[in-house]
Scaffold this motif. Structure first.
Motif, PDB file in Angstrom:
ATOM      1  N   MET A 159      78.962  35.422  29.515  1.00  0.00           N
ATOM      2  CA  MET A 159      78.066  35.413  30.671  1.00  0.00           C
ATOM      3  C   MET A 159      77.567  36.800  31.056  1.00  0.00           C
ATOM      4  O   MET A 159      76.420  36.970  31.415  1.00  0.00           O
ATOM      5  N   GLN A 160      78.462  37.793  30.965  1.00  0.00           N
ATOM      6  CA  GLN A 160      78.045  39.147  31.350  1.00  0.00           C
ATOM      7  C   GLN A 160      76.927  39.653  30.455  1.00  0.00           C
ATOM      8  O   GLN A 160      76.129  40.484  30.849  1.00  0.00           O
ATOM      9  N   TYR A 161      76.915  39.150  29.220  1.00  0.00           N
ATOM     10  CA  TYR A 161      75.866  39.571  28.288  1.00  0.00           C
ATOM     11  C   TYR A 161      74.575  38.819  28.519  1.00  0.00           C
ATOM     12  O   TYR A 161      73.501  39.298  28.194  1.00  0.00           O
ATOM     13  N   GLY A 162      74.711  37.591  29.062  1.00  0.00           N
ATOM     14  CA  GLY A 162      73.538  36.755  29.265  1.00  0.00           C
ATOM     15  C   GLY A 162      72.489  37.420  30.117  1.00  0.00           C
ATOM     16  O   GLY A 162      71.300  37.224  29.930  1.00  0.00           O
ATOM     17  N   GLU A 163      72.943  38.254  31.055  1.00  0.00           N
ATOM     18  CA  GLU A 163      72.002  38.882  31.977  1.00  0.00           C
ATOM     19  C   GLU A 163      71.119  39.909  31.285  1.00  0.00           C
ATOM     20  O   GLU A 163      70.113  40.315  31.799  1.00  0.00           O
ATOM     21  N   MET A 164      71.558  40.382  30.134  1.00  0.00           N
ATOM     22  CA  MET A 164      70.805  41.479  29.535  1.00  0.00           C
ATOM     23  C   MET A 164      70.351  41.245  28.106  1.00  0.00           C
ATOM     24  O   MET A 164      69.859  42.156  27.467  1.00  0.00           O
ATOM     25  N   GLY A 165      70.506  40.055  27.618  1.00  0.00           N
ATOM     26  CA  GLY A 165      70.010  39.807  26.277  1.00  0.00           C
ATOM     27  C   GLY A 165      70.581  38.534  25.718  1.00  0.00           C
ATOM     28  O   GLY A 165      71.243  37.782  26.428  1.00  0.00           O
ATOM     29  N   ASP A 166      70.336  38.299  24.455  1.00  0.00           N
ATOM     30  CA  ASP A 166      70.785  37.065  23.831  1.00  0.00           C
ATOM     31  C   ASP A 166      71.823  37.311  22.756  1.00  0.00           C
ATOM     32  O   ASP A 166      72.000  36.515  21.857  1.00  0.00           O
ATOM     33  N   SER A 167      72.484  38.456  22.837  1.00  0.00           N
ATOM     34  CA  SER A 167      73.541  38.700  21.863  1.00  0.00           C
ATOM     35  C   SER A 167      74.676  39.464  22.538  1.00  0.00           C
ATOM     36  O   SER A 167      74.504  40.025  23.619  1.00  0.00           O
ATOM     37  N   ALA A 168      75.837  39.463  21.895  1.00  0.00           N
ATOM     38  CA  ALA A 168      76.997  40.132  22.470  1.00  0.00           C
ATOM     39  C   ALA A 168      77.718  40.919  21.396  1.00  0.00           C
ATOM     40  O   ALA A 168      77.679  40.570  20.215  1.00  0.00           O
ATOM     41  N   LEU A 169      78.376  41.995  21.809  1.00  0.00           N
ATOM     42  CA  LEU A 169      79.124  42.794  20.862  1.00  0.00           C
ATOM     43  C   LEU A 169      80.583  42.393  20.942  1.00  0.00           C
ATOM     44  O   LEU A 169      81.173  42.380  22.026  1.00  0.00           O
ATOM     45  N   LEU A 170      81.160  42.029  19.811  1.00  0.00           N
ATOM     46  CA  LEU A 170      82.545  41.630  19.852  1.00  0.00           C
ATOM     47  C   LEU A 170      83.332  42.194  18.689  1.00  0.00           C
ATOM     48  O   LEU A 170      82.802  42.535  17.644  1.00  0.00           O
ATOM     49  N   ILE A 171      84.624  42.322  18.945  1.00  0.00           N
ATOM     50  CA  ILE A 171      85.549  42.842  17.947  1.00  0.00           C
ATOM     51  C   ILE A 171      86.434  41.673  17.553  1.00  0.00           C
ATOM     52  O   ILE A 171      87.148  41.132  18.384  1.00  0.00           O
ATOM     53  N   GLU A 172      86.335  41.258  16.304  1.00  0.00           N
ATOM     54  CA  GLU A 172      87.055  40.080  15.863  1.00  0.00           C
ATOM     55  C   GLU A 172      88.088  40.448  14.803  1.00  0.00           C
ATOM     56  O   GLU A 172      87.804  41.211  13.893  1.00  0.00           O
ATOM     57  N   THR A 173      89.278  39.905  14.932  1.00  0.00           N
ATOM     58  CA  THR A 173      90.313  40.121  13.920  1.00  0.00           C
ATOM     59  C   THR A 173      90.937  38.779  13.570  1.00  0.00           C
ATOM     60  O   THR A 173      91.239  37.985  14.449  1.00  0.00           O
ATOM     61  N   THR A 174      91.115  38.539  12.290  1.00  0.00           N
ATOM     62  CA  THR A 174      91.713  37.289  11.840  1.00  0.00           C
ATOM     63  C   THR A 174      93.143  37.542  11.373  1.00  0.00           C
ATOM     64  O   THR A 174      93.412  38.523  10.689  1.00  0.00           O
TER      65      THR A 174
END
Lengths: 207, 164
Positions: A159-174
């Motif tokens: 949601m916090q990203y929704g206000e400023m664009g259509d993508s989000a930066l995330l750090i993913e680890t499997t």
């Protein structure tokens, strides 16, 4: 926020290292809990359109168990620990000898609470190592768990990203244990305003 | 479901169809899936609304489909271009759940109910009747709208399939 488009390669590497350290400690914690070696994939750091984020765990409709924690403190953000149903069942079985009835699609309160606690322990070790590394105080909120579609769970952290664009930066680890018999995903989605603080604390700030 | 065209609506996205095609959006959590339908012309539209109001937008170019207050007028526009009659349009909606419950919730975490309220007040303002809705709760939904029959199918992990 245009600054997302121009993260430098070395900044993405810094975030990868952030994921590496946090998830490394979480993997150690999980390995101790299960008393088994746990492998970890190289963290992925990516700026992804909302649509593609759920693809990382098998699509928006993939049913998963998701533990959500809000990260509070100097560099706030959202954290998810997602496990597929099969892995969750194995985890319950190995750890607590809770035998999940295969025909039963729901989870008992006891089972959910146990998984939530596993998520809590892992997220706690992820964040405390991150806090040590960056010298920024970061506290996890009380965890919450949902057994639902991955898209519905993850969208909650965007949601916090929704206000400023259509993508989000995330750090993913499997995480993998014993060649994928047990698989889990960690997502750290720092709030858009947190990146500057993380970079500065590690001495790679611009300005 | 034989030979029906299926049009996917992504997150913060909208689309319109006619001629009996299906509209589908997956993994609605706190987002709201809103459909508008003119049964006489068979023109239907669906929006996957993520946030209640464009007032909070900080993006350079607003994605109209993302906010309740901009998605509904945009959807209506696109439908009238196709030939829908605004006075016949009726709405259905689903989603707006609160996926995780915490004590002492901040407003950001109540986003689901706020999305629903905002869609309802926008529909009211445009005098579009809401025929039925399945909103709230704490679970995710996948929805599919049939522009032939006007039926909205809702699928969830816990409750299976439901039609409204």
């Amino acid at each position: 926020m245009a600054e997302f488009k121009n993260f430098e390669a070395f900044e993405l590497d810094v975030l990868k290292e952030v994921g590496n350290i946090g998830a490394g400690n979480a993997a150690t914690a999980l390995s101790k809990l299960l008393n088994k070696p746990v492998d970890m994939a190289v963290p992925k750091v990516s700026l992804l359109p909302f649509e593609e984020i759920a693809e990382l765990v098998g699509g928006a409709e993939q049913v998963v168990l998701g533990v959500f924690l809000r990260v509070e403190g100097e560099a706030p953000g959202n954290m998810f620990f997602l496990i597929e149903e099969n892995s969750a069942e194995r985890m319950l079985n190995q750890l607590l000898s809770l035998r999940h009835d295969e025909g039963d699609k729901g989870y008992s309160e006891m089972e959910l609470s146990a998984l939530c606690e596993i998520g809590n322990i892992l997220a706690g070790s992820y964040l405390s190592s991150l806090a040590d590394f960056t010298q920024l105080p970061m506290m996890p909120s009380v965890p919450a768990i949902a057994h639902d579609m991955a898209g519905a769970i993850l969208s909650y952290g965007l949601m916090q990203y929704g206000e400023m664009g259509d993508s989000a930066l995330l750090i993913e680890t499997t995480f993998l244990e014993d060649h994928q018999s047990l698989e889990g995903h960690f997502f750290l989605i720092p709030d858009p305003g947190s990146f500057g603080k993380i970079f500065r604390s590690l001495g790679v700030g611009r300005e | 479901m034989t030979g029906q065209t299926l049009v996917k609506v992504g997150m913060a996205d909208l689309n319109v169809v006619d001629g009996g095609a299906l509209l589908k959006t997956t993994g609605l959590g706190s987002c709201v899936g809103l459909t508008l339908y003119d049964s006489k012309s068979g023109i239907a539209g669906m929006a996957h609304v993520m946030l209640p109001s464009s007032d909070i937008a900080r993006e350079a170019q607003i994605n109209l489909a993302k906010y309740a207050d901009t998605a509904i007028p945009e959807l209506l526009n696109r439908m009238t271009v196709l030939g829908a009659n605004m006075n016949r349009v009726q709405a259905k909606m689903a989603g707006g759940a609160q996926m995780f419950a915490f004590a002492g919730q901040s407003d950001t975490l109540r986003i689901g109910p706020r999305n629903v309220e905002s869609c309802m007040s926008m529909l009211n303002r445009l005098r579009i009747p809401i025929v039925s809705h399945d909103t709230g709760g704490n679970y995710g939904r996948t929805i599919e709208f049939d522009s032939g029959s006007g039926i909205l199918m809702i699928r969830s992990v816990q409750f299976g399939i439901k039609e409204i």
